[in-house]
Design an enzyme around this catalytic site. Structure first.
Site, short mmCIF file in Angstrom:
data_model
loop_
_atom_site.label_atom_id
_atom_site.label_comp_id
_atom_site.label_asym_id
_atom_site.label_seq_id
_atom_site.Cartn_x
_atom_site.Cartn_y
_atom_site.Cartn_z
N CYS A 61 -4.21 1.97 -13.04
CA CYS A 61 -4.70 1.01 -12.05
C CYS A 61 -5.14 1.84 -10.85
O CYS A 61 -5.53 3.00 -11.02
CB CYS A 61 -3.65 -0.04 -11.70
SG CYS A 61 -2.18 0.61 -10.87
N HIS A 62 -5.06 1.30 -9.64
CA HIS A 62 -5.53 2.07 -8.48
C HIS A 62 -4.57 3.21 -8.13
O HIS A 62 -4.99 4.37 -8.05
CB HIS A 62 -5.73 1.16 -7.27
CG HIS A 62 -6.19 1.89 -6.05
ND1 HIS A 62 -7.40 2.56 -6.01
CD2 HIS A 62 -5.60 2.11 -4.86
CE1 HIS A 62 -7.52 3.14 -4.83
NE2 HIS A 62 -6.45 2.88 -4.11
#
Length: 109
Positions: A61-62
């Site tokens: 994810c980020h």
């Protein structure tokens, strides 16, 4: 296996693992790893069946929080999954390619 570094993830990918990006569409469109498959967290319950059970997966994810949750859930459900420590931020900082929705250089967000 739970958390892996970018270097460890690259080795897993070289050995046949699949990179799964669980960020939402706008984040994916801004910048993602070229070889990643997009499966947003918001669609995971409906689309988990699309993921191969006979192949190592690496979730991203980020910065690693959402993908850590997905990693735990999928491992408990029988998949073999590792979480990319530091997420796409670490991926980009390590010099790995990031492309936008059009295949041009992108930015991880």
């Amino acid at each position: 296996m739970s958390d892996v570094t970018v270097a460890e993830a690259l080795q897993l990918l070289a050995d046949g693992a699949l990179l799964i990006d669980v960020r939402e569409q706008d984040e994916w469109d801004a910048g993602h790893a070229p070889q990643a498959r997009h499966l947003p967290l918001s669609a995971l319950n409906q689309r988990a069946g699309e993921l191969p059970r006979d192949r190592q997966l690496v979730c991203v994810c980020h910065i690693g929080g959402r993908s850590a949750m997905v990693t735990r859930a999928l491992n408990q459900a029988g998949w073999q999954v590792a979480n990319l420590e530091g997420g796409m931020q670490a991926w980009q900082l390590s010099g790995q390619p990031v492309v936008d929705a059009d295949g041009n250089p992108g930015e991880a967000r």
